[in-house]
Design a protein around this motif. Sequence first.
Motif, PDB file in Angstrom:
ATOM      1  N   SER A  96      28.995 -60.702 -73.645  1.00 52.93           N
ATOM      2  CA  SER A  96      29.064 -60.632 -75.098  1.00 52.93           C
ATOM      3  C   SER A  96      30.199 -59.708 -75.506  1.00 52.93           C
ATOM      4  N   MET A  97      30.907 -60.055 -76.574  1.00 55.44           N
ATOM      5  CA  MET A  97      31.988 -59.208 -77.053  1.00 55.44           C
ATOM      6  C   MET A  97      31.479 -57.874 -77.601  1.00 55.44           C
ATOM      7  N   GLU A  98      30.189 -57.784 -77.830  1.00 52.91           N
ATOM      8  CA  GLU A  98      29.602 -56.538 -78.319  1.00 52.91           C
ATOM      9  C   GLU A  98      29.135 -55.629 -77.177  1.00 52.91           C
ATOM     10  N   ASP A  99      29.206 -56.113 -75.955  1.00 50.11           N
ATOM     11  CA  ASP A  99      28.692 -55.351 -74.815  1.00 50.11           C
ATOM     12  C   ASP A  99      29.646 -55.537 -73.636  1.00 50.11           C
ATOM     13  N   ASP A 116      41.343 -60.967 -73.338  1.00 48.80           N
ATOM     14  CA  ASP A 116      41.234 -62.038 -74.328  1.00 48.80           C
ATOM     15  C   ASP A 116      39.751 -62.206 -74.627  1.00 48.80           C
ATOM     16  N   ILE A 117      39.315 -61.675 -75.756  1.00 52.44           N
ATOM     17  CA  ILE A 117      37.887 -61.574 -76.071  1.00 52.44           C
ATOM     18  C   ILE A 117      37.451 -62.752 -76.938  1.00 52.44           C
ATOM     19  N   GLY A 118      36.383 -63.440 -76.502  1.00 51.24           N
ATOM     20  CA  GLY A 118      35.963 -64.662 -77.175  1.00 51.24           C
ATOM     21  C   GLY A 118      36.943 -65.783 -76.888  1.00 51.24           C
ATOM     22  N   CYS A 119      37.265 -65.937 -75.613  1.00 51.19           N
ATOM     23  CA  CYS A 119      38.379 -66.821 -75.226  1.00 51.19           C
ATOM     24  C   CYS A 119      38.062 -68.301 -75.340  1.00 51.19           C
ATOM     25  N   GLY A 120      36.766 -68.676 -75.386  1.00 44.94           N
ATOM     26  CA  GLY A 120      36.434 -70.097 -75.378  1.00 44.94           C
ATOM     27  C   GLY A 120      36.947 -70.748 -74.105  1.00 44.94           C
ATOM     28  N   SER A 121      37.457 -71.963 -74.212  1.00 44.68           N
ATOM     29  CA  SER A 121      37.974 -72.656 -73.033  1.00 44.68           C
ATOM     30  C   SER A 121      39.404 -72.249 -72.706  1.00 44.68           C
ATOM     31  N   GLY A 122      39.968 -71.324 -73.494  1.00 40.36           N
ATOM     32  CA  GLY A 122      41.140 -70.593 -73.056  1.00 40.36           C
ATOM     33  C   GLY A 122      42.506 -71.204 -73.280  1.00 40.36           C
ATOM     34  N   ALA A 123      42.680 -72.012 -74.326  1.00 37.42           N
ATOM     35  CA  ALA A 123      44.019 -72.552 -74.591  1.00 37.42           C
ATOM     36  C   ALA A 123      45.030 -71.434 -74.780  1.00 37.42           C
ATOM     37  N   ALA A 147      39.616 -62.774 -69.321  1.00 34.09           N
ATOM     38  CA  ALA A 147      39.202 -63.695 -70.377  1.00 34.09           C
ATOM     39  C   ALA A 147      37.681 -63.647 -70.506  1.00 34.09           C
ATOM     40  N   VAL A 148      37.209 -63.221 -71.667  1.00 32.25           N
ATOM     41  CA  VAL A 148      35.787 -62.945 -71.870  1.00 32.25           C
ATOM     42  C   VAL A 148      35.170 -63.963 -72.823  1.00 32.25           C
ATOM     43  N   ASP A 149      34.029 -64.514 -72.422  1.00 29.55           N
ATOM     44  CA  ASP A 149      33.262 -65.358 -73.329  1.00 29.55           C
ATOM     45  C   ASP A 149      31.795 -65.309 -72.920  1.00 29.55           C
ATOM     46  N   LEU A 150      30.931 -65.599 -73.877  1.00 27.79           N
ATOM     47  CA  LEU A 150      29.491 -65.556 -73.628  1.00 27.79           C
ATOM     48  C   LEU A 150      28.995 -66.821 -72.930  1.00 27.79           C
ATOM     49  N   PHE A 151      29.764 -67.915 -73.043  1.00 30.74           N
ATOM     50  CA  PHE A 151      29.263 -69.210 -72.603  1.00 30.74           C
ATOM     51  C   PHE A 151      29.962 -69.691 -71.334  1.00 30.74           C
ATOM     52  N   PRO A 152      29.211 -69.838 -70.243  1.00 32.71           N
ATOM     53  CA  PRO A 152      29.818 -70.248 -68.964  1.00 32.71           C
ATOM     54  C   PRO A 152      30.455 -71.629 -69.020  1.00 32.71           C
ATOM     55  N   GLU A 153      29.989 -72.486 -69.927  1.00 32.52           N
ATOM     56  CA  GLU A 153      30.585 -73.816 -70.043  1.00 32.52           C
ATOM     57  C   GLU A 153      32.069 -73.723 -70.398  1.00 32.52           C
ATOM     58  N   MET A 209      31.259 -60.693 -84.399  1.00 35.18           N
ATOM     59  CA  MET A 209      30.705 -59.352 -84.578  1.00 35.18           C
ATOM     60  C   MET A 209      31.207 -58.703 -85.861  1.00 35.18           C
ATOM     61  N   GLY A 210      32.137 -59.368 -86.556  1.00 34.14           N
ATOM     62  CA  GLY A 210      32.702 -58.837 -87.786  1.00 34.14           C
ATOM     63  C   GLY A 210      34.042 -58.178 -87.523  1.00 34.14           C
ATOM     64  N   PHE A 211      34.987 -58.380 -88.440  1.00 28.22           N
ATOM     65  CA  PHE A 211      36.351 -57.886 -88.256  1.00 28.22           C
ATOM     66  C   PHE A 211      36.379 -56.373 -88.081  1.00 28.22           C
ATOM     67  N   GLU A 212      35.770 -55.647 -89.003  1.00 29.65           N
ATOM     68  CA  GLU A 212      35.839 -54.191 -88.937  1.00 29.65           C
ATOM     69  C   GLU A 212      35.113 -53.645 -87.712  1.00 29.65           C
ATOM     70  N   ALA A 213      33.928 -54.173 -87.432  1.00 28.12           N
ATOM     71  CA  ALA A 213      33.185 -53.713 -86.250  1.00 28.12           C
ATOM     72  C   ALA A 213      33.975 -53.996 -84.980  1.00 28.12           C
ATOM     73  N   GLY A 214      34.631 -55.146 -84.931  1.00 26.52           N
ATOM     74  CA  GLY A 214      35.392 -55.521 -83.748  1.00 26.52           C
ATOM     75  C   GLY A 214      36.589 -54.628 -83.500  1.00 26.52           C
ATOM     76  N   ILE A 215      37.394 -54.421 -84.530  1.00 27.84           N
ATOM     77  CA  ILE A 215      38.607 -53.616 -84.322  1.00 27.84           C
ATOM     78  C   ILE A 215      38.259 -52.142 -84.051  1.00 27.84           C
ATOM     79  N   LYS A 216      37.133 -51.675 -84.575  1.00 30.50           N
ATOM     80  CA  LYS A 216      36.682 -50.312 -84.276  1.00 30.50           C
ATOM     81  C   LYS A 216      36.225 -50.182 -82.824  1.00 30.50           C
TER      82      LYS A 216
END
Length: 249
Positions: free
Chosen positions: A96-99, A44-51, A66-72, A119-126
């Motif tokens: 980061s979802m890019e790394d 789950d990429i860019g999960c935020g607080s994970g609802a 569950a991946v997110d850049l922000f530990p909060e 990161m952009g729709f096309e860049a992300g799905i690629k």
Amino acid sequence: MTELELIVDFHKDAERQGPGSSFETKKALNFININKDHKLKIADIGCGSGAQTITLAQNIEGQITAVDLFPEFLGKLNSETKKLGLQDKITTLKKSMEDLPFDNEEFDIIWSEGAIYNMGFEAGIKKWKDYLKTGGYIAVSEITWTTNSRPGEIEEYWNKDYPEIDTASNKIKILEENGYSPVGYFILMQNSWIDNYYKPIEKRFSAFLEKHNNSEMARNIVEREKEEIRKYQKYKDYYSYGFYIAKKI
């Protein structure tokens, strides 16, 4: 605090950092033709607080990263995971979802609600396709025009904020051109924007401004949020999040 830190502080205690609902997470999951009683691997990429992470864990077997850049945000998800007894199904990762440190064809499902625009729709799905098994599924929600034409004010507003906004047909074409076979699409309900996202935002304005001494930076963040809400209320018939579900072929 920097502006980014303030934005995170504003959103960190929210159930959701974007429009959505557990109903729509489960609706997207229903398009995925995999035995959900098997031990699946999901990112789950860019999960935020994970609802949505919680909803996924409650409706499938397997392990969710569950991946997110922000530990909060991850801290809140970890607390909720523990409270619900889902520690064996959800692992959080600050990245980061890019790394991402994933192996090729590691996952059965890649999920991302309201986050791929970073990161952009096309860049992300690629990029994320590398991590997905052949025959695996990607499910992402992405800001989408719901009509073929729209008033100039809202078109200018979104093109400035996110130039990749487009119609569903063009988003689906991007999926098809990059080795995916689309299996489902729908748009989020308006109450997923208003009741689940914008109304809770409005309730946090006063406390946020008080906490940060009504600083100029805090006021600017609130004004931007208010403008986004005004735009949605006026032009909600022209755009939404589209939920795209596709199979890697």
